[in-house]
Design a protein around this motif. Structure first.
Motif, PDB file in Angstrom:
ATOM      1  N   ASP A 140      66.249  67.064 -16.151  1.00 16.42           N
ATOM      2  CA  ASP A 140      67.902  67.379 -15.465  1.00 16.42           C
ATOM      3  C   ASP A 140      68.182  66.019 -15.306  1.00 16.42           C
TER       4      ASP A 140
ATOM      5  N   THR B 118      72.408  66.756 -16.987  1.00 11.78           N
ATOM      6  CA  THR B 118      74.213  66.517 -15.666  1.00 11.78           C
ATOM      7  C   THR B 118      74.037  65.336 -16.307  1.00 11.78           C
TER       8      THR B 118
ATOM      9  N   LEU C   8      73.131  65.548  -9.024  1.00 12.10           N
ATOM     10  CA  LEU C   8      71.845  66.584  -8.773  1.00 12.10           C
ATOM     11  C   LEU C   8      71.789  65.995  -7.428  1.00 12.10           C
TER      12      LEU C   8
ATOM     13  N   ASP D 279      70.124  68.920  -5.528  1.00 13.79           N
ATOM     14  CA  ASP D 279      68.641  69.186  -5.671  1.00 13.79           C
ATOM     15  C   ASP D 279      68.662  69.196  -3.568  1.00 13.79           C
TER      16      ASP D 279
END
Lengths: 215, 117
Positions: free
Chosen positions: B46, B50, B81, B85
Motif C-alpha cells: 500500500d 500510494t 494512507l 486506514d
C-alpha cells in the motif's frame, strides 16, 4: 509614530516567522506527535532510524558484502541463492522489510536496477537511495532506454553486452554484484570494498578497476 | 528554510559528501513509514502504491523532478494512507498542525517548543 509602529509590528512578525518551520515540517510534526500519542510509532524508534540512516547505514555495507562475495566463493553462492538469508550472516542491525535478490554482472551481462513505481531500494544494505534514483526521469528512462541512461552515468557498453533491467517492488529489491576487477589478485576484503561504489551496486557504474581514472 | 528544531543529526551527508536528507522532516517521513510497515500498521504494498500515485500526481501537476518533490509526495502518501486506514482523521491532522504552528509562534526563539493543550 503610526508609521514606526507599523514597521515595528512587521519586523516582529518577520522575526517570529523566521523560525517557524516549513509547512511540510509542521505537517510531519503533527503526524509524528499524533502517531506517538496513539501508540502507532515510538519517538525513540523514529530518532534511531533517522540517526542510523543519516550517519551509519550506507553503501559501505553493500561494498563489504560484494568484497566478501569476491573473496569467498561459498558466500557468493549463498548470496546468489538467497541474498536475504546470506546477509543475515553478517549480523548487521536494522530491519529489512523486503526480500533481496542478487544479480551478477559478467563480461556479457550488465544489470541495472530501478523502481518504476516509486523508490523501492535495498536501503538496509545501501542506505537511503540517491536523489537521482527517485526522479521521474530515471524511473521512466531506465527501462525505456537503459543504454542511454548508462551512457549519461559514464558507462558505455559494447553491443554484445546484454542489459537486464530489474524493476524493484515493495516485496523484492535487487543488489547488483559487479565483476571483480582485474589487477586485484591478492587484495583483502577491506581493500576490495574500497573499490565498490554505490552506483555499481545499482548498476549505474561498471568498471571498478583500481587503475580507472589514473590513466 | 527552517532550521532543525531539535538535536537530530545534522548535516545529513554520505561518505561521498552528498546530502542524504536536506531537512530533518524528510528523514522523519521515511522513518515513520518504515516503522509503520515494520509493525504491520500499514502494508509495504500500500505504501509503495500510494507513494507511486502521489509521484505521478506531482509529475502530472508539473512539479520539478527533484528530491523536494519526492519527499513532499512521500509526506502526502503517508497522510493519505493513515487517513484511508482510519488511523487518523483530517480534523486531527489539521488541528494538530495548527497547534504546532501556534506553539512555534508563541515560543521565544531559543526556548524548547512544546505543544499546548
Amino acid at each position: 509614530m503610526a508609521t514606526f509602529d507599523t514597521k515595528n509590528i512587521a519586523e516582529v512578525h518577520q522575526a517570529l516567522h523566521s523560525h517557524l518551520p516549513s509547512d511540510s515540517a509542521l505537517r510531519v510534526k503533527a503526524l509524528e506527535s499524533l502517531l506517538v500519542e496513539k501508540g502507532l510509532v515510538n519517538s525513540e524508534t523514529i530518532d534511531a532510524w533517522v540517526e542510523a540512516y543519516s550517519e551509519e547505514i550506507g553503501p559501505k555495507r553493500g561494498a563489504q558484502i560484494i568484497a566478501k562475495a569476491w573473496t569467498d566463493p561459498a558466500f557468493k553462492q549463498r548470496l546468489l541463492d538467497n541474498a536475504t538469508s546470506a546477509i543475515k550472516e553478517l549480523d548487521y542491525h536494522g530491519h529489512a522489510t523486503a526480500h533481496l535478490k542478487t544479480v551478477e554482472n559478467s563480461t556479457t551481462v550488465h544489470n541495472l536496477v530501478v523502481c518504476t513505481l516509486c523508490s523501492c531500494y535495498p536501503f538496509s544494505v545501501l542506505g537511503v537511495a540517491p536523489n537521482w534514483y527517485k526522479t521521474a526521469a530515471y524511473r521512466s528512462r531506465a527501462v525505456r532506454e537503459p543504454r542511454s541512461v548508462l551512457a549519461e552515468f559514464g558507462v558505455t557498453l559494447a553491443d554484445e553486452v546484454k542489459v537486464h533491467v530489474w524493476d524493484s517492488t515493495a516485496e523484492l529489491r535487487y543488489l547488483v554484484l559487479p565483476e571483480r576487477p582485474s589487477g586485484t589478485e591478492g587484495w583483502n576484503e577491506e581493500q576490495l570494498a574500497d573499490l565498490v561504489t554505490r552506483n555499481s551496486m545499482i548498476g549505474t557504474d561498471r568498471d571498478l578497476s583500481p587503475s580507472k581514472g589514473t590513466s | 528554510m527552517s532550521q532543525p528544531e531539535d538535536c537530530r543529526p545534522h548535516p545529513f551527508v554520505t561518505e561521498e559528501g552528498d546530502a542524504v536528507f536536506d531537512e530533518a522532516w524528510q528523514a522523519q517521513v521515511l522513518a515513520m513509514a518504515e516503522s509503520l510497515i515494520s509493525s504491520s500498521q500499514i502494508s509495504a504494498n500500500d505504501w509503495s502504491a500510494t507513494l507511486g500515485a502521489e509521484l505521478r500526481n506531482a509529475d502530472a501537476a508539473g512539479a520539478p523532478d527533484n528530491s523536494e518533490t519526492y519527499y513532499k509526495a512521500a509526506l502526502s502518501a503517508l497522510e493519505r494512507l493513515l487517513l484511508s486506514d482510519d488511523h487518523l482523521t483530517t480534523t486531527e491532522i489539521t488541528e494538530r498542525k495548527e497547534g504546532w504552528e501556534k506553539a512555534y509562534l508563541s515560543t521565544p526563539h531559543g526556548q524548547p517548543v512544546e505543544l499546548k493543550n
